[in-house]
Design a protein around this motif. Structure first.
Motif, PDB file in Angstrom:
ATOM      1  N   TRP A   1      32.871  49.483  49.159  1.00  0.00           N
ATOM      2  CA  TRP A   1      33.839  48.748  48.343  1.00  0.00           C
ATOM      3  C   TRP A   1      33.385  47.319  48.091  1.00  0.00           C
ATOM      4  O   TRP A   1      32.944  46.620  48.982  1.00  0.00           O
ATOM      5  N   GLY A   2      33.535  46.891  46.837  1.00  0.00           N
ATOM      6  CA  GLY A   2      33.215  45.513  46.480  1.00  0.00           C
ATOM      7  C   GLY A   2      34.440  44.622  46.552  1.00  0.00           C
ATOM      8  O   GLY A   2      35.451  44.988  47.152  1.00  0.00           O
ATOM      9  N   GLN A   3      34.351  43.475  45.904  1.00  0.00           N
ATOM     10  CA  GLN A   3      35.453  42.510  45.902  1.00  0.00           C
ATOM     11  C   GLN A   3      36.516  42.848  44.875  1.00  0.00           C
ATOM     12  O   GLN A   3      37.620  42.313  44.918  1.00  0.00           O
ATOM     13  N   GLY A   4      36.190  43.729  43.962  1.00  0.00           N
ATOM     14  CA  GLY A   4      37.148  44.103  42.930  1.00  0.00           C
ATOM     15  C   GLY A   4      37.117  43.152  41.743  1.00  0.00           C
ATOM     16  O   GLY A   4      36.540  42.065  41.799  1.00  0.00           O
ATOM     17  N   THR A   5      37.741  43.587  40.670  1.00  0.00           N
ATOM     18  CA  THR A   5      37.875  42.754  39.470  1.00  0.00           C
ATOM     19  C   THR A   5      39.322  42.819  38.994  1.00  0.00           C
ATOM     20  O   THR A   5      39.898  43.907  38.906  1.00  0.00           O
ATOM     21  N   GLN A   6      39.890  41.658  38.720  1.00  0.00           N
ATOM     22  CA  GLN A   6      41.307  41.583  38.368  1.00  0.00           C
ATOM     23  C   GLN A   6      41.525  41.939  36.907  1.00  0.00           C
ATOM     24  O   GLN A   6      40.857  41.393  36.015  1.00  0.00           O
ATOM     25  N   VAL A   7      42.450  42.836  36.684  1.00  0.00           N
ATOM     26  CA  VAL A   7      42.884  43.166  35.326  1.00  0.00           C
ATOM     27  C   VAL A   7      44.353  42.787  35.218  1.00  0.00           C
ATOM     28  O   VAL A   7      45.174  43.263  35.998  1.00  0.00           O
ATOM     29  N   THR A   8      44.664  41.935  34.251  1.00  0.00           N
ATOM     30  CA  THR A   8      46.042  41.506  34.027  1.00  0.00           C
ATOM     31  C   THR A   8      46.405  41.799  32.579  1.00  0.00           C
ATOM     32  O   THR A   8      45.718  41.351  31.660  1.00  0.00           O
ATOM     33  N   VAL A   9      47.464  42.570  32.421  1.00  0.00           N
ATOM     34  CA  VAL A   9      47.909  42.955  31.084  1.00  0.00           C
ATOM     35  C   VAL A   9      49.282  42.335  30.838  1.00  0.00           C
ATOM     36  O   VAL A   9      50.239  42.619  31.565  1.00  0.00           O
TER      37      VAL A   9
ATOM     38  N   LEU B   1      34.257  52.013  33.525  1.00  0.00           N
ATOM     39  CA  LEU B   1      35.617  52.485  33.263  1.00  0.00           C
ATOM     40  C   LEU B   1      36.075  51.847  31.951  1.00  0.00           C
ATOM     41  O   LEU B   1      36.332  50.643  31.907  1.00  0.00           O
ATOM     42  N   GLN B   2      36.126  52.653  30.922  1.00  0.00           N
ATOM     43  CA  GLN B   2      36.640  52.195  29.630  1.00  0.00           C
ATOM     44  C   GLN B   2      38.152  52.389  29.636  1.00  0.00           C
ATOM     45  O   GLN B   2      38.634  53.508  29.829  1.00  0.00           O
ATOM     46  N   MET B   3      38.867  51.310  29.432  1.00  0.00           N
ATOM     47  CA  MET B   3      40.331  51.358  29.474  1.00  0.00           C
ATOM     48  C   MET B   3      40.882  50.963  28.116  1.00  0.00           C
ATOM     49  O   MET B   3      40.636  49.846  27.637  1.00  0.00           O
ATOM     50  N   ASN B   4      41.587  51.869  27.493  1.00  0.00           N
ATOM     51  CA  ASN B   4      42.173  51.629  26.169  1.00  0.00           C
ATOM     52  C   ASN B   4      43.688  51.638  26.258  1.00  0.00           C
ATOM     53  O   ASN B   4      44.272  52.189  27.197  1.00  0.00           O
ATOM     54  N   ASN B   5      44.311  51.030  25.261  1.00  0.00           N
ATOM     55  CA  ASN B   5      45.763  51.006  25.187  1.00  0.00           C
ATOM     56  C   ASN B   5      46.382  50.566  26.518  1.00  0.00           C
ATOM     57  O   ASN B   5      47.265  51.234  27.069  1.00  0.00           O
ATOM     58  N   LEU B   6      45.918  49.448  27.007  1.00  0.00           N
ATOM     59  CA  LEU B   6      46.377  48.964  28.313  1.00  0.00           C
ATOM     60  C   LEU B   6      47.852  48.617  28.294  1.00  0.00           C
ATOM     61  O   LEU B   6      48.404  48.156  27.285  1.00  0.00           O
ATOM     62  N   ARG B   7      48.481  48.845  29.438  1.00  0.00           N
ATOM     63  CA  ARG B   7      49.912  48.571  29.618  1.00  0.00           C
ATOM     64  C   ARG B   7      50.097  47.571  30.747  1.00  0.00           C
ATOM     65  O   ARG B   7      49.213  47.378  31.572  1.00  0.00           O
ATOM     66  N   ALA B   8      51.271  46.983  30.792  1.00  0.00           N
ATOM     67  CA  ALA B   8      51.552  45.994  31.843  1.00  0.00           C
ATOM     68  C   ALA B   8      51.408  46.602  33.234  1.00  0.00           C
ATOM     69  O   ALA B   8      50.956  45.934  34.178  1.00  0.00           O
ATOM     70  N   ASP B   9      51.742  47.878  33.388  1.00  0.00           N
ATOM     71  CA  ASP B   9      51.646  48.491  34.713  1.00  0.00           C
ATOM     72  C   ASP B   9      50.224  48.881  35.087  1.00  0.00           C
ATOM     73  O   ASP B   9      49.995  49.448  36.154  1.00  0.00           O
TER      74      ASP B   9
ATOM     75  N   GLY C   1      36.823  42.561  34.335  1.00  0.00           N
ATOM     76  CA  GLY C   1      38.264  42.370  34.269  1.00  0.00           C
ATOM     77  C   GLY C   1      38.632  41.132  33.464  1.00  0.00           C
ATOM     78  O   GLY C   1      37.771  40.369  33.037  1.00  0.00           O
ATOM     79  N   GLY C   2      39.921  40.945  33.262  1.00  0.00           N
ATOM     80  CA  GLY C   2      40.381  39.780  32.535  1.00  0.00           C
ATOM     81  C   GLY C   2      41.848  39.873  32.206  1.00  0.00           C
ATOM     82  O   GLY C   2      42.541  40.794  32.655  1.00  0.00           O
ATOM     83  N   LEU C   3      42.308  38.904  31.418  1.00  0.00           N
ATOM     84  CA  LEU C   3      43.694  38.855  30.968  1.00  0.00           C
ATOM     85  C   LEU C   3      43.742  39.305  29.510  1.00  0.00           C
ATOM     86  O   LEU C   3      43.078  38.703  28.662  1.00  0.00           O
ATOM     87  N   VAL C   4      44.489  40.357  29.255  1.00  0.00           N
ATOM     88  CA  VAL C   4      44.598  40.886  27.897  1.00  0.00           C
ATOM     89  C   VAL C   4      46.057  41.196  27.589  1.00  0.00           C
ATOM     90  O   VAL C   4      46.887  41.286  28.485  1.00  0.00           O
ATOM     91  N   GLN C   5      46.326  41.391  26.305  1.00  0.00           N
ATOM     92  CA  GLN C   5      47.668  41.781  25.897  1.00  0.00           C
ATOM     93  C   GLN C   5      47.802  43.300  25.927  1.00  0.00           C
ATOM     94  O   GLN C   5      46.804  44.033  25.847  1.00  0.00           O
ATOM     95  N   ALA C   6      49.015  43.751  26.034  1.00  0.00           N
ATOM     96  CA  ALA C   6      49.281  45.186  25.995  1.00  0.00           C
ATOM     97  C   ALA C   6      48.699  45.781  24.713  1.00  0.00           C
ATOM     98  O   ALA C   6      48.784  45.181  23.645  1.00  0.00           O
ATOM     99  N   GLY C   7      48.081  46.952  24.868  1.00  0.00           N
ATOM    100  CA  GLY C   7      47.452  47.621  23.746  1.00  0.00           C
ATOM    101  C   GLY C   7      45.966  47.341  23.600  1.00  0.00           C
ATOM    102  O   GLY C   7      45.272  48.031  22.844  1.00  0.00           O
ATOM    103  N   ALA C   8      45.480  46.344  24.313  1.00  0.00           N
ATOM    104  CA  ALA C   8      44.068  45.976  24.222  1.00  0.00           C
ATOM    105  C   ALA C   8      43.206  46.923  25.063  1.00  0.00           C
ATOM    106  O   ALA C   8      43.711  47.799  25.768  1.00  0.00           O
ATOM    107  N   SER C   9      41.904  46.703  24.994  1.00  0.00           N
ATOM    108  CA  SER C   9      40.937  47.509  25.747  1.00  0.00           C
ATOM    109  C   SER C   9      40.072  46.609  26.613  1.00  0.00           C
ATOM    110  O   SER C   9      39.851  45.436  26.294  1.00  0.00           O
ATOM    111  N   LEU C  10      39.601  47.168  27.696  1.00  0.00           N
ATOM    112  CA  LEU C  10      38.630  46.511  28.566  1.00  0.00           C
ATOM    113  C   LEU C  10      37.638  47.557  29.046  1.00  0.00           C
ATOM    114  O   LEU C  10      37.992  48.731  29.200  1.00  0.00           O
ATOM    115  N   ARG C  11      36.433  47.093  29.315  1.00  0.00           N
ATOM    116  CA  ARG C  11      35.429  47.972  29.919  1.00  0.00           C
ATOM    117  C   ARG C  11      34.965  47.351  31.226  1.00  0.00           C
ATOM    118  O   ARG C  11      34.370  46.277  31.239  1.00  0.00           O
TER     119      ARG C  11
END
Length: 125
Positions: free
Chosen positions: A115-123, A81-89, A9-19
């Motif tokens: 269940w683990g501790q989770g990973t934060q995704v912020t867009v 989980l490959q996440m593309n075109n990330l949105r604020a929601d 997880g991490g902090l990215v801008q809208a439209g970015a990708s994370l894996r």
């Protein structure tokens, strides 16, 4: 007993990708379906994507279709989980878990464990 450990997880801008990655402890990972869920404060955990034990069958929530892709590497006890075109929601804590019974993935948290501790995704928009 299985425990999943999420990362990526991490902090990215809208439209970015994370894996995101999720590593499972224990030898039974390859025998069961796995899934990603996400949760925002004040709301329940919601299904994002699921994958069968052999990686052939997948299922996606409507919000994830066309943008996210779930996969697994049983040799590494890992689901991705490959996440593309990330949105604020898409901002949430993302969790993975293992299905309790052999079969196709379901969309219900009660069917999963480890269940683990989770990973934060912020867009940011």
């Amino acid at each position: 007993q299985v425990l999943m450990v999420e990362s990526g997880g991490g902090l990215v801008q809208a439209g970015a990708s994370l894996r995101l990655s999720c590593v499972a402890s224990g030898p039974i990972f390859a025998n069961f379906a796995a899934a990603w869920f996400r949760q925002v404060p004040g709301k329940g955990r919601e299904f994002v994507a699921g994958v069968s034990r052999d990686g052939v069958n997948t299922d996606y929530a409507e919000a994830a279709k066309g943008r996210f892709s779930i996969s697994r590497d049983n040799a590494k006890n890992t689901v991705y989980l490959q996440m593309n075109n990330l949105r604020a929601d898409d901002t949430a804590v993302y969790y993975c878990a293992l299905h309790r019974r052999q079969g196709l993935p379901s969309r219900y948290t009660v069917d999963y464990y480890g269940w683990g501790q989770g990973t934060q995704v912020t867009v940011s928009s």
